[in-house]
Design a protein around this motif. Structure first.
Motif: not given
Length: 301
Positions: A3-4, A7, A10, A68, A72
């Motif tokens: 997930w990082d 992030r 994105h 993503t 978001s």
């Protein structure tokens, strides 16, 4: 999938630059670059084309960015619901509506909402383009037609009509038209029929132009039309909600008007419990009721 890394991907895709993404994320450019390379290796694909002017997403990168971006928006919606309090109203509320309604009717009334909820921050987006509420391009919309997007809560607020208005000084100088044919002696001020607008307004202008009107002024929003009318440039096609706040202009040819145009307020189903949405919805409804009473009193005089 990490997930990082998603992030960071994105942020890079949104900024189009490793450096700008690093500034947003408070990471060094090299750290951001390492994370992107690691993500590309884990997916066994290339996500960006590198060139001198920045980064461009590959086809695979576009697919991942769509995912993503959707994530978001969902996270923003969840965050908004979590932060909403039953006792307090605070934070940002993104409101979209047309340039005419937003500038001529809504914005002049927002001070009443701020007086009651000083910690509420309104981001007012005025444009004719219909923003995607389920994708959280905005939180709440006021539109001149019923929204067609799915998963929206919608409420009909009122009906409006497009009518003809002019300034008294202009009519005293040029004369007031008594019938449609008299418009040949006046400048007609309206939105260009090719610009984005409600269909009823476009049809009314087209019908008026059939009466051999040669002098015209077209503007791409009703705020501009109103300013031209106030400046004594001619007779304008304007929505009737302007009469309460701009009593210095008068209606001409009262038999001429468009069909009714419905005004809807809409917001995503996922924001049903949002306190910010609730207070804004109630505020608009109360102002609509006050507006109706004021207009009825004016018409009765």
């Amino acid at each position: 999938m990490d997930w990082d890394k998603l992030r960071i991907f994105h942020a890079v895709a949104d900024a189009g630059s490793l450096t700008h993404a690093g500034d947003t994320l408070h990471l060094s450019q090299s750290a951001v670059s390492r994370q992107i390379r690691a993500l590309e290796e884990s997916l066994n694909t290339t996500l960006f084309h590198r060139h001198a002017r920045g980064l461009i997403l590959t086809e695979q990168g576009e697919l991942l960015f769509d995912a993503t971006r959707s994530m978001s928006k969902r996270i923003e919606g969840a965050t908004a619901r979590i932060r909403d309090s039953e006792e307090e109203v605070f934070g940002e509320l993104r409101v979209t509506t047309t340039a005419g309604f937003g500038s001529l009717w809504l914005a002049p009334r927002l001070h009443k909402l701020y007086e009651k909820y000083p910690d509420l921050n309104i981001d007012l987006m005025l444009e004719e383009r219909v923003l995607d509420l389920p994708m959280r391009e905005a939180d709440v919309a006021i539109r001149m037609k019923e929204p067609s997007q799915a998963d929206l809560i919608r409420k009909r607020l009122m009906n409006i009509r497009m009518r003809l208005y002019a300034a008294p000084e202009y009519l005293a100088r040029v004369g007031e038209p008594k019938e449609l044919e008299d418009l040949q002696n006046h400048r007609l001020i309206s939105q260009n029929t090719r610009s984005a607008q409600v269909n009823a307004g476009m049809l009314l202008v087209q019908q008026l132009m059939m009466h051999d009107i040669s002098a015209t002024l077209t503007v791409n929003n009703y705020f501009g039309v109103l300013q031209a009318v106030i400046s004594n440039l001619g007779i304008g096609v304007l929505p009737d909600y302007i009469t309460e706040d701009f009593p210095q202009i008068v209606r001409v040819l009262p038999e001429v008007e468009s069909v009714e145009v419905p005004v809807f307020l809409a917001y995503p189903e996922e924001l049903r419990q949002s306190k910010r949405i609730a207070v804004f919805r109630d505020f608009v409804q109360d102002e609509i009721i006050a507006h109706r009473r004021s207009r009825a009193a004016m018409e009765a005089e």
